[in-house]
Design an enzyme around this catalytic site. Structure first.
Site, PDB file in Angstrom:
ATOM      1  N   LYS A  28      92.196 -93.090   5.820  1.00  0.00           N
ATOM      2  CA  LYS A  28      91.639 -93.336   4.487  1.00  0.00           C
ATOM      3  C   LYS A  28      92.632 -92.833   3.448  1.00  0.00           C
ATOM      4  O   LYS A  28      93.280 -91.799   3.648  1.00  0.00           O
ATOM      5  CB  LYS A  28      90.327 -92.562   4.319  1.00  0.00           C
ATOM      6  CG  LYS A  28      89.456 -93.056   3.197  1.00  0.00           C
ATOM      7  CD  LYS A  28      88.565 -94.188   3.636  1.00  0.00           C
ATOM      8  CE  LYS A  28      87.698 -94.693   2.522  1.00  0.00           C
ATOM      9  NZ  LYS A  28      86.806 -95.767   2.954  1.00  0.00           N
ATOM     10  N   GLY A  50      71.664 -97.728  -5.649  1.00  0.00           N
ATOM     11  CA  GLY A  50      72.987 -98.275  -5.960  1.00  0.00           C
ATOM     12  C   GLY A  50      73.000 -99.776  -5.806  1.00  0.00           C
ATOM     13  O   GLY A  50      72.803-100.298  -4.709  1.00  0.00           O
ATOM     14  N   GLY A  75      75.585-101.907  -6.545  1.00  0.00           N
ATOM     15  CA  GLY A  75      76.965-102.364  -6.712  1.00  0.00           C
ATOM     16  C   GLY A  75      77.254-103.560  -5.819  1.00  0.00           C
ATOM     17  O   GLY A  75      76.366-104.369  -5.534  1.00  0.00           O
ATOM     18  N   VAL A 100      77.718-103.928  -2.613  1.00  0.00           N
ATOM     19  CA  VAL A 100      76.902-104.069  -1.397  1.00  0.00           C
ATOM     20  C   VAL A 100      75.411-104.046  -1.737  1.00  0.00           C
ATOM     21  O   VAL A 100      74.645-104.895  -1.265  1.00  0.00           O
ATOM     22  CB  VAL A 100      77.210-102.945  -0.376  1.00  0.00           C
ATOM     23  CG1 VAL A 100      76.380-103.133   0.886  1.00  0.00           C
ATOM     24  CG2 VAL A 100      78.684-102.907  -0.036  1.00  0.00           C
TER      25      VAL A 100
HETATM   26  P1  NAI Z   1      80.139-100.014  -5.820  1.00  0.00           P
HETATM   27  O1  NAI Z   1      80.983 -99.031  -6.558  1.00  0.00           O
HETATM   28  O2  NAI Z   1      80.309-101.457  -6.085  1.00  0.00           O
HETATM   29  O3  NAI Z   1      78.583 -99.679  -6.050  1.00  0.00           O
HETATM   30  C1  NAI Z   1      78.058 -98.404  -6.103  1.00  0.00           C
HETATM   31  C2  NAI Z   1      76.860 -98.463  -7.055  1.00  0.00           C
HETATM   32  O4  NAI Z   1      76.187 -97.208  -7.038  1.00  0.00           O
HETATM   33  C3  NAI Z   1      77.230 -98.738  -8.510  1.00  0.00           C
HETATM   34  O5  NAI Z   1      76.403 -99.753  -9.047  1.00  0.00           O
HETATM   35  C4  NAI Z   1      76.986 -97.387  -9.199  1.00  0.00           C
HETATM   36  O6  NAI Z   1      76.625 -97.528 -10.571  1.00  0.00           O
HETATM   37  C5  NAI Z   1      75.830 -96.868  -8.365  1.00  0.00           C
HETATM   38  N1  NAI Z   1      75.623 -95.420  -8.436  1.00  0.00           N
HETATM   39  C6  NAI Z   1      76.525 -94.427  -8.600  1.00  0.00           C
HETATM   40  N2  NAI Z   1      75.908 -93.230  -8.624  1.00  0.00           N
HETATM   41  C7  NAI Z   1      74.582 -93.473  -8.449  1.00  0.00           C
HETATM   42  C8  NAI Z   1      73.431 -92.654  -8.367  1.00  0.00           C
HETATM   43  N3  NAI Z   1      73.506 -91.319  -8.468  1.00  0.00           N
HETATM   44  N4  NAI Z   1      72.232 -93.241  -8.179  1.00  0.00           N
HETATM   45  C9  NAI Z   1      72.119 -94.582  -8.071  1.00  0.00           C
HETATM   46  N5  NAI Z   1      73.187 -95.418  -8.167  1.00  0.00           N
HETATM   47  C10 NAI Z   1      74.395 -94.862  -8.339  1.00  0.00           C
HETATM   48  O7  NAI Z   1      80.350 -99.667  -4.282  1.00  0.00           O
HETATM   49  P2  NAI Z   1      80.046-100.592  -3.025  1.00  0.00           P
HETATM   50  O8  NAI Z   1      81.269-101.306  -2.641  1.00  0.00           O
HETATM   51  O9  NAI Z   1      78.796-101.361  -3.278  1.00  0.00           O
HETATM   52  O10 NAI Z   1      79.794 -99.503  -1.892  1.00  0.00           O
HETATM   53  C11 NAI Z   1      78.590 -98.753  -1.872  1.00  0.00           C
HETATM   54  C12 NAI Z   1      78.682 -97.698  -0.766  1.00  0.00           C
HETATM   55  O11 NAI Z   1      78.882 -98.343   0.496  1.00  0.00           O
HETATM   56  C13 NAI Z   1      79.854 -96.714  -0.905  1.00  0.00           C
HETATM   57  O12 NAI Z   1      79.456 -95.451  -0.405  1.00  0.00           O
HETATM   58  C14 NAI Z   1      80.921 -97.286  -0.003  1.00  0.00           C
HETATM   59  O13 NAI Z   1      81.816 -96.304   0.492  1.00  0.00           O
HETATM   60  C15 NAI Z   1      80.068 -97.846   1.117  1.00  0.00           C
HETATM   61  N6  NAI Z   1      80.703 -98.920   1.847  1.00  0.00           N
HETATM   62  C16 NAI Z   1      81.096-100.064   1.180  1.00  0.00           C
HETATM   63  C17 NAI Z   1      81.697-101.098   1.872  1.00  0.00           C
HETATM   64  C18 NAI Z   1      82.076-102.375   1.195  1.00  0.00           C
HETATM   65  O14 NAI Z   1      82.361-103.368   1.895  1.00  0.00           O
HETATM   66  N7  NAI Z   1      82.084-102.444  -0.137  1.00  0.00           N
HETATM   67  C19 NAI Z   1      81.972-100.982   3.319  1.00  0.00           C
HETATM   68  C20 NAI Z   1      81.434 -99.784   3.915  1.00  0.00           C
HETATM   69  C21 NAI Z   1      80.870 -98.782   3.193  1.00  0.00           C
END
Ligand code: NAI
Length: 353
Positions: free
Chosen positions: A79, A180, A182, A184
């Site tokens: 990572k 969250g 985002g 995913v």
């Molecule tokens: P992202 O950054 O697009 O979405 C994260 C979301 O969480 C954002 O909308 C943000 O505003 C929200 N957020 C932040 N703090 C918060 C809180 N305290 N309460 C509620 N919402 C909050 O990230 P993504 O890509 O959607 O990934 C989400 C998680 O999944 C991360 O932990 C990432 O490491 C994990 N992950 C993602 C993968 C991918 O393909 N994108 C693959 C494997 C794991």
């Protein structure tokens, strides 16, 4: 590395990145190359200290070893974690070029891709400096592009299988708390809505919340209150460490299944979940869809390979449920043991923990 707590898993190497001209600061942690080059995304985030940033790199790279091993991928775990520079006065392209040069210097021991805070556009910049990168725009029907929909697909299928195993029922009418919305979380919410689930959601971004209300009729809850909200399933899709002794005591869900990496604040929380009758779906088992797509792109494989491997996620999860039941282990312990076995079988000389 003497400042690092002895409780951290042993790593093959940790590289310190420092390029004052571009503002690049961070670490590339290589946990294990027993199964192949260490593959894992590049996170760029604001940390309170370098120590916190290093902690994150070490935990996330170990998780990637386990994730890749259990997904049957010929890759080890690594990572990159970078410090998001302060203020507006920094050049993103310059920083990611410097990062690309750092990846290139490792000569293929580490393969990068996007993660929280970085994007396909950033990886395009990185690809100008190194070939050891994936998560690039897909061209002409080839695999590639945003890995998030594949992550969401794997989490959704795992959730369906685990809920059906626990209750004998489908997801129709089931209340799912999605933390969250985002890349995913929003995709997962859409799949759940289409499956007839009812959504309770939280995010720190108000636009994402209003979108979920408009599209899915979701109920919005303040971020600090979501875990105490009545729900059947909790899907953490924001950041890690959300399941703590305190937060689990407020949780009404019977199942935890989400995308966020490192959901358990510490391994003991796994036992607490089991005591409360909550089935925990280990994060690195159910969220492997994204890295499966990234690896297929890197290896030049087609979409059928991605579909096949993502389709194996629910079955792998249910095998772990059976293994945990038979051995008396918690789900997180069963996943850890299975991952260690897969790595050790490939190269018994390499020590992972
Ligand atoms: P992202 O950054 O697009 O979405 C994260 C979301 O969480 C954002 O909308 C943000 O505003 C929200 N957020 C932040 N703090 C918060 C809180 N305290 N309460 C509620 N919402 C909050 O990230 P993504 O890509 O959607 O990934 C989400 C998680 O999944 C991360 O932990 C990432 O490491 C994990 N992950 C993602 C993968 C991918 O393909 N994108 C693959 C494997 C794991």
């Amino acid at each position: 590395m003497s400042a690092v707590s002895p409780s951290f898993p042993p790593h093959e190497a940790v590289h310190v990145l420092s390029d004052p001209e571009s503002g690049l600061r961070g670490f590339i942690a290589i946990h294990s190359t027993a199964l192949g080059p260490a593959a894992g995304g590049c996170r760029i985030w604001r940390y309170r200290s370098d120590r916190e940033m290093l902690d994150d790199a070490l935990r996330l790279s170990a998780g990637m070893s386990f994730k890749n091993a259990l997904a049957g991928l010929p890759f080890g775990g690594g990572k990159a974690v970078l410090a998001l520079p302060e203020g507006e006065d920094w050049d993103r392209e310059r920083l990611f070029k410097a990062f690309g040069r750092a990846v290139e210097r490792l000569d293929g021991a580490y393969v990068t891709a996007e993660d929280v805070g970085s994007s396909i556009a950033d990886m395009k910049v990185v690809s100008g400096k190194t070939q050891y990168v994936a998560g690039l725009p897909s061209k002409g029907g080839a695999t590639g592009g945003d890995p998030s929909p594949w992550t969401a697909a794997g989490v959704f299928m795992a959730m369906q299988a685990a809920w059906s195993h626990a209750t004998g029922k489908s997801l129709a009418g089931v209340v799912v708390g999605v933390q969250g919305l985002g890349h995913v979380g929003a995709d997962l919410a859409e799949r759940l809505h289409l499956a007839g689930a009812r959504l309770v959601v939280s995010d720190v971004d108000p636009d994402r919340l209003s979108d979920a209300v408009d599209r899915f009729g979701a109920k919005v809850v303040e971020p600090d209150h979501l875990l105490g909200e009545p729900m059947d399933i909790f899907a953490p899709c924001a950041l890690g460490g959300v399941l703590t002794t305190l937060s689990v005591a407020r949780l009404s869900a019977r199942l935890v299944c989400g995308a966020a990496n490192n959901q358990l604040a510490d391994p003991e929380v796994g036992a607490l979940l089991a005591e409360r009758g909550v089935l925990y779906c280990p994060d690195y088992v159910v969220n492997a869809g994204g890295i499966i797509n990234v690896v297929a792109e890197y290896l030049g494989e087609g979409e059928e390979a991605v579909l096949r491997r993502v389709g194996q996620i629910p079955q792998r999860l249910l095998q772990l449920v059976a293994m945990a039941k038979q051995s008396g282990m918690e789900m997180n312990e069963a996943a850890h043991d299975a991952a260690m076995e897969a790595v050790a079988a490939a190269n018994p000389k390499i020590c992972v923990a």
